[in-house]
Design an enzyme around this catalytic site. Sequence first.
Site, short mmCIF file in Angstrom:
data_model
loop_
_atom_site.label_atom_id
_atom_site.label_comp_id
_atom_site.label_asym_id
_atom_site.label_seq_id
_atom_site.Cartn_x
_atom_site.Cartn_y
_atom_site.Cartn_z
N GLY A 1 -21.43 9.74 -22.25
CA GLY A 1 -22.23 10.24 -23.35
C GLY A 1 -22.39 11.75 -23.36
N ARG B 1 22.51 19.29 10.77
CA ARG B 1 21.31 18.46 10.90
C ARG B 1 21.02 17.69 9.63
NH1 ARG B 1 16.58 21.62 14.36
NH2 ARG B 1 17.77 21.83 16.31
N ASP C 1 1.99 9.59 7.40
CA ASP C 1 3.23 9.29 8.08
C ASP C 1 4.41 9.27 7.11
OD1 ASP C 1 4.01 8.70 10.83
OD2 ASP C 1 4.74 6.81 10.06
N GLU D 1 -2.68 7.74 12.69
CA GLU D 1 -3.91 7.54 13.46
C GLU D 1 -3.77 6.37 14.43
OE1 GLU D 1 -4.65 10.26 10.38
OE2 GLU D 1 -3.78 8.25 10.22
#
Length: 573
Positions: A33, A353, A397, A478
């Site tokens: 609103g 690489r 990750d 973690e």
Amino acid sequence: MPLMPVHEQSAAAVIARFLKQRGVKRVYALCGGHVMPIWMRLDAEGIRIVDVRDERAAVYMAHADAQLTGGFGVALVTAGPGVTNAMTGIANAHVARVPVLVLSGTPPRPQENRGALQDMVHTDLVRSVTRYARTVREPTLVLQELDEAVSRAMGSGGDPGPAYLDFPVDTLRAEVPAAVQLPEHFAPRKPPRIAPDEEAVRAAVELLWTAKRPLVISGRGAQGAGDALARLLTALKAPYLDTGESRGLVPDEHPSVVAAMRGSVMGQADVVVTVGRRLDFQLAYGSPAVFGAAKFLRISDAASELRDNRRGAVELLATPALALEAMLRMAGDRVPATDTEWAAQLRRQHAERSDKLVSTMRTAPAGADGRMHPNRALAALRDALPKDAIVVADGGDFLSFARVGLPASTYLDPGPLGCIGVGTPFGIAASLACPDRTVVVATGDGAFGFNAMEVDTAVRHKAPLLVMVANNGSWAIEVRDQRETHGKVVGTQLQYADHAAMARAFGMHAERVERAEDLPAAIGRALANRPALLDVVVTPDAASSDAKSGLAWVPDLQPLQAWDEAERKWRNG
């Protein structure tokens, strides 16, 4: 009795016309609103409202829109919880230095400080994470304040970043006299271009053209300087790094690109050039423990990218494109002292690489649980994407795998705040702003969960993106840290939820993929039926570079364990 519709000379109407004349095509918003007058006038002006399911997603979308269009993004959120929900998005734009204008409302002036619905002093909350924050109570000041807020957001007079304005509802309904609606406030403005000081340019050329091992690193502030940057690299034959903020600015094919040799080149350079790039945690704060005795040349139009952590032997406060072009003109045909064999060797090692990474991604072994390695998912996606695809990477990750595994000419990620959860909102905004380009979001399952409901937004607005969720049932970085450091996993495991089933419930094309050999066909179907989601089940056993680096452990002196050890050794002599 309901109030009459908001009229064409109201403050809300003026706000909408201002945005229209400033080139705003989309506003990302969640209704309420306190902002309804603005909402309806935006629609009247033909500005598309992309209505979202959470206010932080609205700000994330405005953030991505700004990065991709070069203008400012606009988020409209209602009062109270609308603003508090938006705070994470505002903080992310603040740290990333992205121009976003956030608009909100407050209760009518007669109800201020009386306990009205959603009555909060929003400006006190957002001031520390904005370039400008004001409550505009006087209708005749609306245009002036909008002009100032956008100027601040675009970096006129300081760093770019978010600006915030809110308006009491009665102010939004009030008339703005035609006499104060001055054309000068509506007129679009280009960000100011700052010319470099000639003596500083001369000193920069002398420093750089006499360097044996120069390294150039670009960041946010280098956007718009891609051509000049590429020409400087070609002239110097210097190696080059970006760190996500400016990825794609210099094509991967350019012989200066040595991204895979990041750690080595940072320690070998004798002069380091930062172009619109802070020396933050991603660059070891510029510490001699990592960069050795290298001198710094700092180039930026923003103080935060010019003097943080390490002062330059030369500092150029200027628009980066103008600074680089001035350096090239002054150097002329001068031959640089760059050790070209050193630079060429870095490029060869980078190529080796990179090629090895692509090869190993395709054959990455499954985990002990039999589930596929996340690199298999990225390899299949890599094969399917066109060269000009916009890649959004999200997560912890999985972001680490995607950052090196997916090439991109345009790339967005959680940025220096580490604000995971941006992926799907960023992708929606990117696909709406750039509908002719393929947009893919590569996200971990944890990060996806923050704004999973925005798949509903994608479907309703027909946003043509592909979301690939790497589903490993955990907060993987973690989990690894807890196991290795604490010997116990606590509160970091998720379930292998069926994200595809959720997406299908909202009408999105979605599939769950559990075998690597099924990926190419599934990706093909998804790209043909966007918006689409692929829920790809992967193993949590795969360890990313970030998981191994100490980011979860949080070393005391440096963000990465190896850098922390180097810092301690350097400080102890």
